[in-house]
Design a protein around this motif. Sequence first.
Motif, PDB file in Angstrom:
ATOM      1  N   ALA A  40      62.727 -39.540   0.648  1.00  0.00           N
ATOM      2  CA  ALA A  40      61.733 -40.388   1.309  1.00  0.00           C
ATOM      3  C   ALA A  40      60.447 -40.439   0.490  1.00  0.00           C
ATOM      4  O   ALA A  40      59.732 -39.449   0.382  1.00  0.00           O
ATOM      5  CB  ALA A  40      61.443 -39.879   2.714  1.00  0.00           C
ATOM      6  N   ARG A  41      60.161 -41.622  -0.080  1.00  0.00           N
ATOM      7  CA  ARG A  41      58.851 -41.823  -0.695  1.00  0.00           C
ATOM      8  C   ARG A  41      57.784 -41.900   0.402  1.00  0.00           C
ATOM      9  O   ARG A  41      56.655 -41.469   0.214  1.00  0.00           O
ATOM     10  CB  ARG A  41      58.847 -43.124  -1.489  1.00  0.00           C
ATOM     11  CG  ARG A  41      59.796 -43.171  -2.682  1.00  0.00           C
ATOM     12  CD  ARG A  41      59.775 -44.566  -3.271  1.00  0.00           C
ATOM     13  NE  ARG A  41      60.519 -44.674  -4.507  1.00  0.00           N
ATOM     14  CZ  ARG A  41      61.421 -45.608  -4.753  1.00  0.00           C
ATOM     15  NH1 ARG A  41      61.697 -46.521  -3.823  1.00  0.00           N
ATOM     16  NH2 ARG A  41      62.051 -45.661  -5.909  1.00  0.00           N
ATOM     17  N   LEU A  71      63.034 -45.297   0.978  1.00  0.00           N
ATOM     18  CA  LEU A  71      64.009 -44.351   0.432  1.00  0.00           C
ATOM     19  C   LEU A  71      64.267 -44.690  -1.023  1.00  0.00           C
ATOM     20  O   LEU A  71      64.427 -45.866  -1.379  1.00  0.00           O
ATOM     21  CB  LEU A  71      65.321 -44.432   1.208  1.00  0.00           C
ATOM     22  CG  LEU A  71      65.320 -43.951   2.659  1.00  0.00           C
ATOM     23  CD1 LEU A  71      66.675 -44.217   3.297  1.00  0.00           C
ATOM     24  CD2 LEU A  71      64.975 -42.468   2.739  1.00  0.00           C
ATOM     25  N   ASP A  72      64.328 -43.663  -1.883  1.00  0.00           N
ATOM     26  CA  ASP A  72      64.649 -43.913  -3.282  1.00  0.00           C
ATOM     27  C   ASP A  72      66.164 -43.886  -3.487  1.00  0.00           C
ATOM     28  O   ASP A  72      66.944 -43.774  -2.525  1.00  0.00           O
ATOM     29  CB  ASP A  72      63.914 -42.939  -4.207  1.00  0.00           C
ATOM     30  CG  ASP A  72      64.381 -41.490  -4.060  1.00  0.00           C
ATOM     31  OD1 ASP A  72      65.451 -41.237  -3.461  1.00  0.00           O
ATOM     32  OD2 ASP A  72      63.660 -40.594  -4.559  1.00  0.00           O
ATOM     33  N   ALA A  73      66.606 -43.979  -4.741  1.00  0.00           N
ATOM     34  CA  ALA A  73      68.035 -44.052  -5.037  1.00  0.00           C
ATOM     35  C   ALA A  73      68.782 -42.784  -4.642  1.00  0.00           C
ATOM     36  O   ALA A  73      70.009 -42.814  -4.463  1.00  0.00           O
ATOM     37  CB  ALA A  73      68.231 -44.339  -6.531  1.00  0.00           C
ATOM     38  N   TYR A  89      63.877 -46.226   8.174  1.00  0.00           N
ATOM     39  CA  TYR A  89      63.069 -46.093   6.959  1.00  0.00           C
ATOM     40  C   TYR A  89      62.662 -47.474   6.428  1.00  0.00           C
ATOM     41  O   TYR A  89      62.777 -47.763   5.235  1.00  0.00           O
ATOM     42  CB  TYR A  89      63.811 -45.315   5.874  1.00  0.00           C
ATOM     43  CG  TYR A  89      64.093 -43.885   6.229  1.00  0.00           C
ATOM     44  CD1 TYR A  89      63.184 -42.872   5.938  1.00  0.00           C
ATOM     45  CD2 TYR A  89      65.271 -43.543   6.884  1.00  0.00           C
ATOM     46  CE1 TYR A  89      63.448 -41.552   6.274  1.00  0.00           C
ATOM     47  CE2 TYR A  89      65.541 -42.230   7.224  1.00  0.00           C
ATOM     48  CZ  TYR A  89      64.623 -41.230   6.924  1.00  0.00           C
ATOM     49  OH  TYR A  89      64.889 -39.935   7.267  1.00  0.00           O
ATOM     50  N   LYS A  90      62.160 -48.329   7.321  1.00  0.00           N
ATOM     51  CA  LYS A  90      61.766 -49.668   6.910  1.00  0.00           C
ATOM     52  C   LYS A  90      60.972 -50.320   8.041  1.00  0.00           C
ATOM     53  O   LYS A  90      60.888 -49.800   9.155  1.00  0.00           O
ATOM     54  CB  LYS A  90      62.999 -50.522   6.594  1.00  0.00           C
ATOM     55  CG  LYS A  90      63.978 -50.665   7.753  1.00  0.00           C
ATOM     56  CD  LYS A  90      65.269 -51.344   7.311  1.00  0.00           C
ATOM     57  CE  LYS A  90      66.296 -51.408   8.437  1.00  0.00           C
ATOM     58  NZ  LYS A  90      67.572 -52.010   7.996  1.00  0.00           N
ATOM     59  N   VAL A  91      60.398 -51.464   7.726  1.00  0.00           N
ATOM     60  CA  VAL A  91      59.760 -52.313   8.734  1.00  0.00           C
ATOM     61  C   VAL A  91      60.613 -53.569   8.880  1.00  0.00           C
ATOM     62  O   VAL A  91      60.959 -54.216   7.883  1.00  0.00           O
ATOM     63  CB  VAL A  91      58.324 -52.691   8.336  1.00  0.00           C
ATOM     64  CG1 VAL A  91      57.708 -53.639   9.365  1.00  0.00           C
ATOM     65  CG2 VAL A  91      57.464 -51.439   8.194  1.00  0.00           C
ATOM     66  N   VAL A  92      60.964 -53.890  10.119  1.00  0.00           N
ATOM     67  CA  VAL A  92      61.788 -55.064  10.380  1.00  0.00           C
ATOM     68  C   VAL A  92      61.002 -56.064  11.225  1.00  0.00           C
ATOM     69  O   VAL A  92      59.989 -55.713  11.846  1.00  0.00           O
ATOM     70  CB  VAL A  92      63.107 -54.693  11.088  1.00  0.00           C
ATOM     71  CG1 VAL A  92      63.903 -53.705  10.247  1.00  0.00           C
ATOM     72  CG2 VAL A  92      62.851 -54.133  12.488  1.00  0.00           C
ATOM     73  N   PHE A  93      61.493 -57.285  11.240  1.00  0.00           N
ATOM     74  CA  PHE A  93      60.900 -58.344  12.058  1.00  0.00           C
ATOM     75  C   PHE A  93      61.954 -58.888  12.995  1.00  0.00           C
ATOM     76  O   PHE A  93      63.052 -59.269  12.568  1.00  0.00           O
ATOM     77  CB  PHE A  93      60.360 -59.469  11.178  1.00  0.00           C
ATOM     78  CG  PHE A  93      59.776 -60.618  11.950  1.00  0.00           C
ATOM     79  CD1 PHE A  93      58.522 -60.504  12.541  1.00  0.00           C
ATOM     80  CD2 PHE A  93      60.481 -61.810  12.091  1.00  0.00           C
ATOM     81  CE1 PHE A  93      57.979 -61.568  13.262  1.00  0.00           C
ATOM     82  CE2 PHE A  93      59.944 -62.876  12.800  1.00  0.00           C
ATOM     83  CZ  PHE A  93      58.687 -62.754  13.391  1.00  0.00           C
ATOM     84  N   VAL A  94      61.632 -58.917  14.291  1.00  0.00           N
ATOM     85  CA  VAL A  94      62.515 -59.486  15.310  1.00  0.00           C
ATOM     86  C   VAL A  94      61.928 -60.825  15.740  1.00  0.00           C
ATOM     87  O   VAL A  94      60.852 -60.875  16.355  1.00  0.00           O
ATOM     88  CB  VAL A  94      62.644 -58.548  16.528  1.00  0.00           C
ATOM     89  CG1 VAL A  94      63.557 -59.174  17.586  1.00  0.00           C
ATOM     90  CG2 VAL A  94      63.178 -57.178  16.103  1.00  0.00           C
TER      91      VAL A  94
END
Length: 449
Positions: free
Chosen positions: A412-413, A406-408, A382-387
Amino acid sequence: MYQLKMVASPKLPRLAALLTTVACLGLAGCDDHAGDPKMQIGANPVLPAVQQYLMPPMRVAKAVGWGDETPTVSQGLQVHALATGLEHPRSVYVLPNGDVLVVESNGPKAPIYRPKDIITGWVQSFAGAKAKDANRITLIRGANGNGSPELRTVFLDHLNSPFGVALIGHDIYVANTDAIMRFPYQDGQTTITARGTKVTDLPGGPIDHHWTKALLASPDGSKLYVGVGSNSNIGENGIGAEYERAAVWEVDVASGAHRIFASGIRNPTGLQWEPETGKLWAIANERDEIGPDLVPDYLTSVKDGGFYGWPYSYYGQHLDPRIVPQRPDLVAKAIAPDYALSSHVAPLGVAMYTGTDLPANYRSGAFVGEHGSWNRTPLNGYKVVFVPFSDGQPSGPAQDVVTGFLDANNHARGRPVGLAVDRSGGLLIADDVGNTVWRVSGSLPKPAS
């Protein structure tokens, strides 16, 4: 290879109700055995013992949308909506003139063969994955940073669960779920009405378990590379259903002839050329149902003729005990992936970054869009990562770049899918739950003139 089929029966509605109840109990429960995802990121992930289930746990983030919120980005970055109100945007592609193509798509309706198919469909609808299938590509031009671009038009319509797009010369290639289609294109064209011609068939229905077909053109334009996912989790639909699946195809553009470039990759959902070495890289979704920490999804270089294990082994030569009979000849040559992203993050988008708009620490490496887990506690992805990369290889731990999907309450927003780098060096993110394309930049967008 094990196989279980379910035939139509008047008892099916009662069975569906029972299985839904079981699934609800699974959703409400907790899994105390999930480890730290950071232990599974990099070249040497921790691989725990296999767990097997009568009914695998399911942990789904309910789709709620963004409201007035936006994603959270790392220091030195800005994010804004490039376009909103889309219908399940799955991938993005940038044309040379800066126009952005947004593929709005969902999978075809799948037949029910097994009890698990009923639960899977229900879970997907809960998570927002059964949205309306627009079957089209929308063109965005002149976005001004408030979600209302200068021009938004239907570029191509009446497609069949499209996903991958590639431009070669004056032809647009679209990977429908069952075929690659070619459409004539002129620079700056905003709508294509031509019917298009078929380049080659791709493995489609009637099951079509992994329907997305990633697409990438070779640098010289003579070949297309296609990511074709498996037709099952681990071969439960029979080996015949896996013919030429779980593979990267190489397609000759002129003739439509194809060969298997690499195999044993369960679901290669994104393909990119690594700019320093010119090697082909892929992201892949690995198998499920043997534990919250198995098997890590991954990012890897793809070797011509290479075999990557599926379904007989995972992460190199680790045997999957569910497969009978085994293939020790194939397992012996199974290649371990280059870089683990941790288990069940569901990478669905990848973009090698060569731009200059983002801060310097992002200028050599790969962004990966992680759609997120459905069978793990706590949720993963649930995110964008950088390798980061150095000398053509991953060179450090993955960094969170875009979060807040993701909210609290773990709702899923949005969920990130396809990625692309636009002409100005901004990172574009298709969000199929938030029905938005986000743009991440190193500075605020300029107001429209």
